[in-house]
Design an enzyme around this catalytic site. Sequence first.
Site, PDB file in Angstrom:
ATOM      1  N   SER A   1      60.105 -44.864  62.734  1.00  0.00           N
ATOM      2  CA  SER A   1      59.485 -43.551  62.486  1.00  0.00           C
ATOM      3  C   SER A   1      60.457 -42.484  62.963  1.00  0.00           C
ATOM      4  O   SER A   1      61.338 -42.763  63.783  1.00  0.00           O
ATOM      5  CB  SER A   1      58.191 -43.445  63.303  1.00  0.00           C
ATOM      6  OG  SER A   1      57.693 -42.124  63.316  1.00  0.00           O
TER       7      SER A   1
ATOM      8  N   TYR B   1      53.006 -44.589  70.947  1.00  0.00           N
ATOM      9  CA  TYR B   1      53.658 -44.713  69.635  1.00  0.00           C
ATOM     10  C   TYR B   1      55.151 -44.367  69.742  1.00  0.00           C
ATOM     11  O   TYR B   1      56.012 -45.095  69.228  1.00  0.00           O
ATOM     12  CB  TYR B   1      52.941 -43.781  68.651  1.00  0.00           C
ATOM     13  CG  TYR B   1      53.346 -43.912  67.212  1.00  0.00           C
ATOM     14  CD1 TYR B   1      52.773 -44.886  66.387  1.00  0.00           C
ATOM     15  CD2 TYR B   1      54.284 -43.053  66.643  1.00  0.00           C
ATOM     16  CE1 TYR B   1      53.125 -44.999  65.047  1.00  0.00           C
ATOM     17  CE2 TYR B   1      54.641 -43.145  65.307  1.00  0.00           C
ATOM     18  CZ  TYR B   1      54.058 -44.121  64.519  1.00  0.00           C
ATOM     19  OH  TYR B   1      54.412 -44.224  63.187  1.00  0.00           O
TER      20      TYR B   1
HETATM   21  P1  NAD Z   1      48.289 -47.777  57.275  1.00  0.00           P
HETATM   22  O1  NAD Z   1      47.225 -47.605  58.312  1.00  0.00           O
HETATM   23  O2  NAD Z   1      48.069 -47.251  55.913  1.00  0.00           O
HETATM   24  O3  NAD Z   1      48.666 -49.316  57.149  1.00  0.00           O
HETATM   25  C1  NAD Z   1      48.825 -50.115  58.281  1.00  0.00           C
HETATM   26  C2  NAD Z   1      48.743 -51.553  57.869  1.00  0.00           C
HETATM   27  O4  NAD Z   1      48.874 -52.359  59.041  1.00  0.00           O
HETATM   28  C3  NAD Z   1      47.392 -51.936  57.221  1.00  0.00           C
HETATM   29  O5  NAD Z   1      47.615 -52.851  56.181  1.00  0.00           O
HETATM   30  C4  NAD Z   1      46.656 -52.602  58.378  1.00  0.00           C
HETATM   31  O6  NAD Z   1      45.691 -53.529  57.941  1.00  0.00           O
HETATM   32  C5  NAD Z   1      47.816 -53.291  59.078  1.00  0.00           C
HETATM   33  N1  NAD Z   1      47.521 -53.646  60.449  1.00  0.00           N
HETATM   34  C6  NAD Z   1      46.985 -52.891  61.427  1.00  0.00           C
HETATM   35  N2  NAD Z   1      46.803 -53.624  62.534  1.00  0.00           N
HETATM   36  C7  NAD Z   1      47.274 -54.855  62.255  1.00  0.00           C
HETATM   37  C8  NAD Z   1      47.344 -56.062  62.994  1.00  0.00           C
HETATM   38  N3  NAD Z   1      46.900 -56.154  64.244  1.00  0.00           N
HETATM   39  N4  NAD Z   1      47.869 -57.148  62.373  1.00  0.00           N
HETATM   40  C9  NAD Z   1      48.280 -57.093  61.077  1.00  0.00           C
HETATM   41  N5  NAD Z   1      48.220 -55.986  60.339  1.00  0.00           N
HETATM   42  C10 NAD Z   1      47.729 -54.876  60.925  1.00  0.00           C
HETATM   43  O7  NAD Z   1      49.599 -47.166  57.945  1.00  0.00           O
HETATM   44  P2  NAD Z   1      50.987 -46.665  57.325  1.00  0.00           P
HETATM   45  O8  NAD Z   1      51.013 -45.198  57.480  1.00  0.00           O
HETATM   46  O9  NAD Z   1      51.258 -47.266  56.028  1.00  0.00           O
HETATM   47  O10 NAD Z   1      51.984 -47.242  58.424  1.00  0.00           O
HETATM   48  C11 NAD Z   1      52.801 -48.367  58.213  1.00  0.00           C
HETATM   49  C12 NAD Z   1      53.969 -48.309  59.187  1.00  0.00           C
HETATM   50  O11 NAD Z   1      54.732 -47.129  58.932  1.00  0.00           O
HETATM   51  C13 NAD Z   1      53.554 -48.262  60.659  1.00  0.00           C
HETATM   52  O12 NAD Z   1      54.433 -49.027  61.430  1.00  0.00           O
HETATM   53  C14 NAD Z   1      53.712 -46.797  60.983  1.00  0.00           C
HETATM   54  O13 NAD Z   1      53.956 -46.583  62.355  1.00  0.00           O
HETATM   55  C15 NAD Z   1      54.917 -46.435  60.137  1.00  0.00           C
HETATM   56  N6  NAD Z   1      55.064 -45.013  59.871  1.00  0.00           N
HETATM   57  C16 NAD Z   1      54.080 -44.339  59.226  1.00  0.00           C
HETATM   58  C17 NAD Z   1      54.254 -42.973  59.005  1.00  0.00           C
HETATM   59  C18 NAD Z   1      53.216 -42.141  58.321  1.00  0.00           C
HETATM   60  O14 NAD Z   1      53.340 -40.910  58.351  1.00  0.00           O
HETATM   61  N7  NAD Z   1      52.212 -42.729  57.677  1.00  0.00           N
HETATM   62  C19 NAD Z   1      55.413 -42.339  59.440  1.00  0.00           C
HETATM   63  C20 NAD Z   1      56.392 -43.080  60.085  1.00  0.00           C
HETATM   64  C21 NAD Z   1      56.204 -44.419  60.295  1.00  0.00           C
END
Ligand code: NAD
Length: 260
Positions: free
Chosen positions: A142, A155
């Site tokens: 991130s 985080y």
């Molecule tokens: P999201 O909530 O849409 O998806 C998260 C996924 O992780 C889901 O499929 C959920 O079921 C799964 N998950 C959660 N807990 C879990 C567990 N214990 N075991 C297995 N699976 C699990 O989130 P997202 O925004 O798509 O985020 C995905 C990644 O991208 C994360 O690592 C997040 O930190 C990173 N990220 C997101 C953003 C953003 O702005 N959305 C920015 C930077 C980084």
Amino acid sequence: MPRKKTAVITGSTSGIGLAIAKAFAAEQWRVIVNSFTDAPQDHAIARSLAEEHAAEVAYVQADMSRSEDCRTLVAIAAEKFGSVDVLVNNAGIQHVAPVEEFPPQMWDAIIAINLTSAFHTTSAAIPLMKKLGWGRIINIASAHGLVASPFKSAYVAAKHGVLGMTKTVALEVATSGITCNAICPGYVLTPLVEAQIPDQMKAHDMDREAVIREVMLRKQPTKQFITVEQVAATALFLCSDAAAQINGTHVSIDGGWTAE
Ligand code: NAD
């Protein structure tokens, strides 16, 4: 015909992970979709990706907060499809609160799912990749792996840790045909971000529009959310021959946030 390669994407029933699963399925990779639940809709996601792209896609339930599940996920993937060529450590959760009010169990869960899971899956995948003489490990970190924001202590700590681990693993596997890199997105409008808007409204005493404008997009000079497809395309690029010498680094997709 060349052997089809397998990509394991943790936390891929939603948001960025799902977009990465789609992108790989569309390129005819074998794909393992994962989440911690075992609901009919989880299996339906894998089925619909398989049908839409005429690709081999399987859903594997594994809880990334549990070390054994992380390792089992890799083993099941190898058993099902014969190899693990690409590992995308994507599963992540978020919690927003001042550090003095941060629930200790949320700290533990965020460190476990966002950081420790990547250690376990990587540790399990490397011997398989070494056998193949090829592998790609992509950690979805991130912008918060590079800079901090208030109220996100766990985080930010986890994502900084992910970048440290990325560099270390990259050095360890550099002569084995394996690369390890991170992608550092800014704000992507996924369920993870949607879910933190109410907490951000409370923490900053702002309405929804003000949080989006003044807390989230204030950080992104382009004033636009990143799309899940942009992150997925970068993951695919990191698996291409053109990216073979990109190792131990991160690709920022943050509209210029971390350039400031
Ligand atoms: P999201 O909530 O849409 O998806 C998260 C996924 O992780 C889901 O499929 C959920 O079921 C799964 N998950 C959660 N807990 C879990 C567990 N214990 N075991 C297995 N699976 C699990 O989130 P997202 O925004 O798509 O985020 C995905 C990644 O991208 C994360 O690592 C997040 O930190 C990173 N990220 C997101 C953003 C953003 O702005 N959305 C920015 C930077 C980084």
